[in-house]
Design a protein around this motif. Structure first.
Motif, short mmCIF file in Angstrom:
data_model
loop_
_atom_site.label_atom_id
_atom_site.label_comp_id
_atom_site.label_asym_id
_atom_site.label_seq_id
_atom_site.Cartn_x
_atom_site.Cartn_y
_atom_site.Cartn_z
N ALA A 1 41.41 48.67 27.84
CA ALA A 1 40.54 49.52 28.72
C ALA A 1 41.17 51.37 28.11
O ALA A 1 41.87 51.31 27.81
N ASP A 2 40.16 52.07 28.61
CA ASP A 2 40.42 53.52 28.38
C ASP A 2 41.58 53.99 29.09
O ASP A 2 41.73 53.74 30.03
N PRO A 3 42.61 54.67 28.32
CA PRO A 3 43.87 55.11 28.90
C PRO A 3 43.54 55.91 30.08
O PRO A 3 44.82 55.84 31.05
N ASN A 4 42.57 56.73 30.44
CA ASN A 4 42.49 57.31 31.67
C ASN A 4 41.93 56.43 32.93
O ASN A 4 41.11 57.31 33.59
N SER A 5 41.58 55.31 32.43
CA SER A 5 40.87 54.49 33.57
C SER A 5 41.28 54.54 34.99
O SER A 5 42.85 54.62 35.19
N SER A 6 40.46 54.50 35.93
CA SER A 6 41.15 54.56 37.19
C SER A 6 41.33 53.16 37.72
O SER A 6 41.00 52.11 37.06
N GLY A 7 41.90 52.85 38.96
CA GLY A 7 42.00 51.60 39.59
C GLY A 7 40.56 50.90 39.63
O GLY A 7 40.53 49.65 39.19
N ALA A 8 39.62 51.67 40.09
CA ALA A 8 38.31 50.95 40.12
C ALA A 8 37.60 50.52 38.84
O ALA A 8 37.20 49.57 38.80
N ASP A 9 38.11 51.26 37.81
CA ASP A 9 37.57 51.02 36.31
C ASP A 9 38.16 49.72 35.92
O ASP A 9 37.47 49.05 35.47
N LEU A 10 39.54 49.66 36.08
CA LEU A 10 40.22 48.27 35.71
C LEU A 10 39.82 47.00 36.41
O LEU A 10 39.42 46.04 35.72
N PHE A 11 39.52 47.30 37.83
CA PHE A 11 39.02 46.09 38.55
C PHE A 11 37.45 45.54 38.12
O PHE A 11 36.90 44.70 38.41
N ALA A 12 36.83 46.69 37.55
CA ALA A 12 35.25 46.37 36.97
C ALA A 12 35.24 45.91 35.70
O ALA A 12 34.34 45.63 35.26
N LEU A 13 36.35 45.68 34.91
CA LEU A 13 36.35 45.03 33.65
C LEU A 13 35.95 43.68 33.66
O LEU A 13 36.12 42.86 34.56
N PRO A 14 34.99 43.02 32.77
CA PRO A 14 34.60 41.84 32.81
C PRO A 14 35.93 40.86 32.87
O PRO A 14 35.72 39.76 33.56
N SER A 15 37.19 40.91 32.10
CA SER A 15 38.03 39.93 32.20
C SER A 15 38.62 40.06 33.79
O SER A 15 39.45 39.23 34.11
N GLY B 1 40.58 58.93 41.63
CA GLY B 1 41.89 59.48 41.46
C GLY B 1 43.28 58.47 41.64
O GLY B 1 44.19 59.18 41.53
N THR B 2 42.66 57.30 41.93
CA THR B 2 43.82 56.29 41.67
C THR B 2 44.18 55.64 40.48
O THR B 2 43.23 55.22 39.77
N ARG B 3 45.32 55.87 40.09
CA ARG B 3 45.82 55.15 38.88
C ARG B 3 46.83 54.31 39.02
O ARG B 3 47.85 54.35 40.14
N PHE B 4 47.41 53.27 38.02
CA PHE B 4 48.32 52.31 38.01
C PHE B 4 49.42 53.01 37.16
O PHE B 4 49.31 53.34 36.08
N ASP B 5 50.55 53.11 37.75
CA ASP B 5 51.82 53.70 37.03
C ASP B 5 52.94 52.60 36.68
O ASP B 5 53.00 51.39 37.36
N LEU B 6 53.34 52.54 35.65
CA LEU B 6 54.55 51.43 35.27
C LEU B 6 55.73 51.81 36.11
O LEU B 6 56.41 52.80 36.18
N ALA B 7 56.11 51.01 37.20
CA ALA B 7 57.16 51.19 37.93
C ALA B 7 58.64 50.46 37.56
O ALA B 7 59.66 50.79 37.84
N GLY B 8 58.34 49.44 36.73
CA GLY B 8 59.65 48.76 36.18
C GLY B 8 59.29 47.70 35.09
O GLY B 8 58.32 47.34 34.89
N ILE B 9 60.28 47.21 34.16
CA ILE B 9 59.96 46.25 33.48
C ILE B 9 61.29 45.39 33.47
O ILE B 9 62.51 45.71 33.39
N VAL B 10 61.05 44.21 33.65
CA VAL B 10 62.21 43.06 33.97
C VAL B 10 62.07 41.91 33.07
O VAL B 10 60.97 41.59 32.77
N ASN B 11 63.34 41.81 32.53
CA ASN B 11 63.63 40.84 31.55
C ASN B 11 63.80 39.31 32.36
O ASN B 11 64.65 39.46 33.31
N ARG B 12 62.92 38.42 32.35
CA ARG B 12 62.94 37.23 32.82
C ARG B 12 63.06 36.02 31.84
O ARG B 12 62.56 34.76 32.01
N MET B 13 64.10 36.05 30.96
CA MET B 13 64.32 35.08 30.26
C MET B 13 65.17 34.05 30.80
O MET B 13 65.44 32.85 30.25
N ASP B 14 65.63 34.36 31.99
CA ASP B 14 66.34 33.18 32.86
C ASP B 14 65.04 32.19 33.38
O ASP B 14 65.44 31.20 33.66
N ARG B 15 63.93 32.50 33.21
CA ARG B 15 62.85 31.82 33.26
C ARG B 15 62.29 30.68 31.93
O ARG B 15 61.34 30.14 32.06
#
Length: 487
Positions: A55-69, A107-121
């Motif tokens: 999606a467009d980098p400036n997409s809101s939460g509503a925009d993302l949930f409206a995506l066909p996927s 005005g609601t956006r999703f921010d990256l809060a963390g990245i976790v390695n799960r190679m233990d899975r």
């Protein structure tokens, strides 16, 4: 003092000591990225949720949930949310429900809060060396500078689960693990560091939209307390999984891993019998004991409501499907062919059976139902979370790092794990005296329970000067927390 202890017991999952190892290095070193500055740079450099979903980098939460996927994601989540409201319409009190309107505002956006390695899975997906998880949080009033409406995080995590590497990528699990273990030496926490991580030769080189496997949602669907910082009351969380169908580029509703559909099993005697037969087979029982077990989809639920604090007794639930004789016989057969590490009794079996489920795990030592909410960022509305993740998360980092080291060194990884509440006894040297193991706030076995020895929990003790205590009216008299004896 007793009143203070009761309050501490209610707040315990949130009272986190910032994690450090014996050498002063963060426990998540080489296994997760939690620094807000690096995460902001990575978000801006191509790992934003909008870009990952095409999606467009400036997409809101509503925009993302409206995506066909995302059509099925939106519809299935709304369906389960509405069903919850109907089921709870006669409940006492007036719970504060998740603000779906706020999630869908521009005005609601999703921010990256963390990245976790799960190679233990990697025992689940060996061809892709396990998983890497991008964890996002929705931020209401995202770009606001107003004191009246500062940015604030909604109680939800959006977990984008990635294949650690493409199947046909020109990189081995050993090289990928080495990149992660070396990543903390890559430079300062700035945009240059972010570019190194996602660039050629970086730990995140293969984290592209093509590597998406599924979405995992965890939403605080309702809480009874009126005060957002009052953690005495019950809070319920809706948990959903949507796997990407690469043909149609649609996220499709999928069973939650190991989330046993108890209600369906109780109404289908044939299915319940199949479940007992499958699980109590010695090889599968041994995998349940060690941890790396994946239950067949036919026994699983498509959603779960996780109540925090837990309002169900795992042992009572287990007895709806299994008898003491079932477990005694299974223990004898499994012990004859392998050395069991965790399950030594019906109580141990019940806790492990609950422990492997999404809801059971998230009811254990979480921060109000979340294992990784991420650190609060400057300028956010005041919140109660003072660390990136829960005691369960930090207590598991040594085990995860050992698995990465085994991959790097070409040794067979040991995928076994302890209970969610307590790391493996073999971790005592690394974690002794911490809130994760034997120290203040660690989960322990009550003295009365130890008076009738249960080998499944014999190592759940407290360090010198501490005693195992619980709050009045606790539903599980077997477990408590380590506190000063004077309390």
């Amino acid at each position: 003092m007793r009143l203070a202890l009761q309050k501490l017991l209610c707040l315990l999952p949130l009272l986190l000591v910032l994690p450090t190892g014996s050498d002063g290095a963060a426990l998540e070193r080489g296994t997760a990225i939690t620094d807000p500055e690096i995460l902001r740079a990575l978000d801006a450099s191509g790992l934003s949720l909008a870009r990952m979903l095409g999606a467009d980098p400036n997409s809101s939460g509503a925009d993302l949930f409206a995506l066909p996927s995302m059509t099925i994601v939106r519809d299935a989540t709304d369906r389960d949310f509405n069903r919850y409201v109907v089921d709870r319409k006669d409940a006492s009190g007036k719970p504060n429900r998740f603000d779906r309107a706020a999630l869908n505002t521009p005005g609601t956006r999703f921010d990256l809060a963390g990245i976790v390695n799960r190679m233990d899975r990697a025992f689940v997906s060996p061809d892709t060396c396990g998983e890497i998880r991008l964890i996002y949080r929705p931020i209401a009033n995202h770009d606001s500078t107003s004191n009246d409406a500062p940015p604030s995080r909604l109680p939800m995590t959006f977990n984008l689960v990635m294949k650690a590497k493409p199947v046909n990528a020109g990189i081995s699990c050993a090289e990928l693990a080495k990149r992660w273990l070396d990543s903390d030496d890559a430079g300062p926490a700035n945009a240059e560091r972010a570019a190194m991580l996602i660039g050629k030769g970086g730990a995140l080189e293969w984290i592209t939209p093509e590597a998406i496997d599924r979405i995992e949602l965890n939403i605080q669907i309702a809480r009874e307390a009126a005060d957002a910082n009052d953690f005495d009351g019950r809070a319920d969380y809706l948990m959903k999984v949507f796997r990407l169908n690469p043909r149609g580029q649609l996220f499709e509703e999928s069973p939650l891993e190991n989330q046993i559909d108890v209600d369906r099993l109780l109404t289908d005697a044939t299915l319940a019998a199949d479940f007992r037969k499958w699980l109590l087979t010695p090889a599968n029982f041994a995998d349940l004991d060690r941890g790396p077990i994946v239950l067949p989809d036919r026994f699983l639920a498509l959603s779960a409501i996780n109540a925090t604090p837990a309002h169900t007794d795992a042992e009572v639930s287990a007895r709806k499907l299994f008898s003491d004789d079932d477990i005694v016989a299974a223990l004898a057969k499994a012990s004859a062919s392998s050395q069991l590490e965790n399950i030594q009794s019906f109580a141990g079996f019940a806790r492990r059976l609950d422990d492997i489920t999404c809801s059971g795990c998230h009811q254990t030592r979480s921060i109000g139902g979340f294992h990784f909410p991420g650190r609060e960022q400057p300028g956010m509305a005041p919140g109660a979370v003072v660390a990136a993740a829960s005691p369960h998360f930090f207590g598991d980092q040594h085990r995860r790092r050992d698995i990465l080291a085994a991959f790097r060194d070409g040794a067979p990884p040991d995928f076994s794990r302890g209970f969610s509440a307590r790391p493996q006894p073999r971790r005592a040297a690394e974690l002794a005296g911490t809130t994760y193991f034997n120290g203040w706030g660690a989960v322990c076995t009550m003295p009365e329970a130890r008076g009738q020895p249960d080998r499944s929990f014999s190592s759940w003790t407290c360090a010198e000067g501490l005693s195992c205590q619980t709050s009045p009216g606790a539903t599980n008299s077997r477990a408590g927390f380590c506190f000063l004896k004077s309390d």
